[in-house]
Design an enzyme around this catalytic site. Structure first.
Site, PDB file in Angstrom:
ATOM      1  N   TRP A   1      66.233  72.104 -12.695  1.00 30.35           N
ATOM      2  CA  TRP A   1      66.528  72.524 -11.212  1.00 30.35           C
ATOM      3  C   TRP A   1      67.692  71.791 -10.389  1.00 30.35           C
ATOM      4  CZ3 TRP A   1      64.721  77.416 -10.892  1.00 30.35           C
ATOM      5  CH2 TRP A   1      63.171  76.864 -11.282  1.00 30.35           C
TER       6      TRP A   1
ATOM      7  N   ASP B   1      64.876  69.194  -2.595  1.00 30.44           N
ATOM      8  CA  ASP B   1      63.722  70.229  -3.305  1.00 30.44           C
ATOM      9  C   ASP B   1      62.758  69.919  -3.737  1.00 30.44           C
ATOM     10  OD1 ASP B   1      62.580  72.061  -4.211  1.00 30.44           O
ATOM     11  OD2 ASP B   1      64.522  72.472  -5.946  1.00 30.44           O
TER      12      ASP B   1
ATOM     13  N   LYS C   1      54.387  76.595  -6.194  1.00 30.55           N
ATOM     14  CA  LYS C   1      53.671  75.530  -7.284  1.00 30.55           C
ATOM     15  C   LYS C   1      52.842  74.721  -6.473  1.00 30.55           C
ATOM     16  CE  LYS C   1      57.323  76.922  -9.088  1.00 30.55           C
ATOM     17  NZ  LYS C   1      58.539  76.033  -8.869  1.00 30.55           N
TER      18      LYS C   1
HETATM   19  C1  PLP Z   1      59.956  76.926  -9.061  1.00 25.82           C
HETATM   20  C2  PLP Z   1      61.453  75.484  -8.455  1.00 25.82           C
HETATM   21  C3  PLP Z   1      62.003  76.552  -8.033  1.00 25.82           C
HETATM   22  C4  PLP Z   1      63.030  78.446  -7.738  1.00 25.82           C
HETATM   23  O1  PLP Z   1      61.247  78.721  -7.640  1.00 25.82           O
HETATM   24  P1  PLP Z   1      61.232  80.165  -7.060  1.00 25.82           P
HETATM   25  O2  PLP Z   1      60.895  80.370  -6.097  1.00 25.82           O
HETATM   26  O3  PLP Z   1      61.134  80.470  -8.515  1.00 25.82           O
HETATM   27  O4  PLP Z   1      62.748  80.584  -6.897  1.00 25.82           O
HETATM   28  C5  PLP Z   1      63.149  74.969  -7.568  1.00 25.82           C
HETATM   29  N1  PLP Z   1      62.799  74.324  -7.126  1.00 25.82           N
HETATM   30  C6  PLP Z   1      62.185  73.670  -8.164  1.00 25.82           C
HETATM   31  C7  PLP Z   1      61.621  71.915  -8.471  1.00 25.82           C
HETATM   32  C8  PLP Z   1      61.092  74.564  -8.830  1.00 25.82           C
HETATM   33  O5  PLP Z   1      60.546  74.148  -9.456  1.00 25.82           O
END
Ligand code: PLP
Length: 362
Positions: free
Chosen positions: A103, A173, A197
Site C-alpha cells: 500500500w 494511511d 477494513k
Molecule cells: C484497502 C486499503 C487501501 C485501499 O482502499 P480502497 O478503498 O480499496 O481504495 C489503502 N490503504 C490500505 C492500507 C488499505 O488496507
C-alpha cells in the site's frame, strides 16, 4: 449462532459488529419515524444532517480530535487519497515516503505523478517483513510532508513508534488500523482511512486534516472535487455523499464508545493477536515471517511449509466455517484479518482449528 454467521477473516470489506448490523436492520424500513430508510433519504434533509453531525461528533469523541482539525467524508475509497494527498499537500513539489509494502508502494507510484518523491526508508530488502528504523531519516528541508502506511494490510506490519519527521508534517494511511487503538491526532498533519477494513461499508474515506493545511491556491489541474477545502467548506456535502457509509460509520463509533472506547479495543486487539502469534511461533508447521516487534495486530500473514499445503489448509478452513484465509497473491500463504469486530471466540476457534490441522499433517 442466531443468524448462522461465519467467522470472516477477510482483509476488507470485513466483519462489522453484530449489534450494529441488528440496529441497522431494525431501522431499515423506517428510520426514526421518517417513513423511509437512510438509503432513500435526501442528503439535504434535517434527518440526514443530524446523522452526519452525530457521526462526526462520535468520531471526534472517540479519537479526541482537536478543533484545529477538520473531519471530512470523501468518496473514492482509500485509493483516491493516494492522489489527493500529493495534489493538496505538495507546495514545493517534494515529498518523503517510507516504503513498507504494497500500500505504500501504491501511494508512492501515484504521488510520482505530481512531484519529486523521495523514498527515505524501505524494507524491500527483506520482503517487507519489518518496519525500517525511522529515527534519523534524511529529510530534505523543502519536503512538504512525510508519508507512511501505518499498518500494511497485505504484509502484516505496523509501526510501534512513529517516524521522526524533523518538523515536517506526518501523513498516515491508517485504513487497516483505524479505531483499533488510541491515536494522538496532533502527531499528524493528516490521517486518512478507507472505511471497509475496520469500520463500515466500502467506498468512502475519512480524512482528518489540520485546518491550516487546507488551501485555496491549488494548481488549476486539480479538480474541484479533489481539493480538501471543497469538502471542508461544504461540511462533506459538496455533492451527494455516501450517506449509507456515513450512517454505518456513526453506528460503529457509538458502539465503540459504548464498549469502552479505543483503550479497551486496544487491549482486546492485543489479546486476540497474541493468541494467534503465540500459536504460530510455537508451531512446527506454521510460520510467521514478520519481525515480532513490527507485527500488525490487525492482519496476520502466515505460512505452511509449501504453497500446496497453504491451499489445502485454506480449503479445509473454508469447509469448517473460517472464510477468506487465503493470503494476498503478492505474499502467498494465509492471512487472518482480525479487526475490532472479530470476536475473541473467533480467534480461539481459528487457533483450535489450526492446531488440529497441524496435527493432521504430521
Ligand atoms: C484497502 C486499503 C487501501 C485501499 O482502499 P480502497 O478503498 O480499496 O481504495 C489503502 N490503504 C490500505 C492500507 C488499505 O488496507
Amino acid at each position: 449462532m442466531k443468524y448462522n454467521r461465519i467467522y470472516n477473516f477477510s482483509a476488507g470489506p470485513a466483519m462489522m459488529p453484530e449489534e450494529v448490523l441488528e440496529e441497522i436492520a431494525a431501522e431499515m424500513m423506517n428510520y426514526h419515524g421518517s417513513g423511509m430508510s437512510v438509503m432513500e433519504m435526501s442528503h439535504r434533509s434535517d434527518t440526514f444532517q443530524t446523522i452526519l453531525n452525530q457521526t462526526e461528533e462520535s468520531l471526534r469523541q472517540l479519537m479526541h480530535i482537536p478543533d484545529t482539525y477538520e473531519v471530512l467524508f470523501i468518496q473514492g475509497g482509500g485509493t483516491l487519497q493516494f492522489a489527493m494527498v500529493p495534489m493538496n499537500l505538495m507546495k514545493n513539489g517534494v515529498a518523503c515516503y517510507v516504503e513498507t509494502g504494497a500500500w505504500s508502494q501504491k501511494a508512492i507510484r501515484e504521488a510520482r505523478k505530481y512531484g519529486d518523491v523521495r523514498v527515505i526508508a524501505s524494507s524491500a530488502d527483506r520482503n517487507f517483513t519489518y518496519i525500517p528504523d525511522c529515527s534519523d531519516l534524511d529529510i530534505p528541508d523543502n519536503a512538504d510532508y512525510v508519508y507512511i502506511c501505518e499498518n500494511e494490510t497485505i504484509n502484516g506490519t505496523t509501526y510501534s513508534r512513529l517516524p521522526n519527521t524533523k518538523g515536517k508534517i506526518l501523513v498516515s494511511d491508517q485504513s487497516s488500523m483505524f479505531l483499533s487503538r488510541p491515536c494522538n491526532v496532533e502527531d499528524y498533519g493528516l490521517i486518512w482511512a478507507g472505511l471497509q477494513k475496520n469500520v463500515g461499508p466500502a467506498g468512502m474515506a475519512v480524512v482528518i486534516i489540520r485546518r491550516d493545511l487546507l488551501r485555496e491556491d491549488l494548481p488549476t489541474f486539480v479538480p474541484t472535487y479533489l481539493n480538501y477545502k471543497t469538502h471542508a467548506d461544504a461540511g462533506s456535502l459538496y455533492n451527494t455523499p455516501n450517506c449509507w457509509a456515513i450512517y454505518c460509520c456513526g453506528k460503529v463509533c457509538r458502539h465503540l464508545l459504548k464498549n469502552g472506547g479505543l483503550e479497551v479495543m486496544d487491549a482486546r486487539n492485543r489479546e486476540k493477536a497474541a493468541l494467534l502469534y503465540d500459536f504460530l511461533d510455537k508451531s512446527r508447521f506454521f510460520t510467521c515471517a514478520v519481525e515480532p516487534q513490527d507485527r500488525s495486530l490487525m492482519n496476520v500473514p502466515f505460512f505452511t511449509p509449501s504453497p500446496a499445503q497453504d491451499a489445502e489448509v485454506v480449503a479445509a478452513a473454508k469447509a469448517a466455517g473460517f472464510e477468506n484465509l487465503k493470503g494476498h497473491k503478492s505474499v502467498g500463504g494465509l492471512r487472518a484479518s482480525i479487526y475490532n469486530a472479530m470476536p475473541r471466540e473467533g480467534v480461539e476457534a481459528l487457533v483450535n482449528f489450526l492446531r488440529m490441522t497441524e496435527a493432521s499433517f504430521q
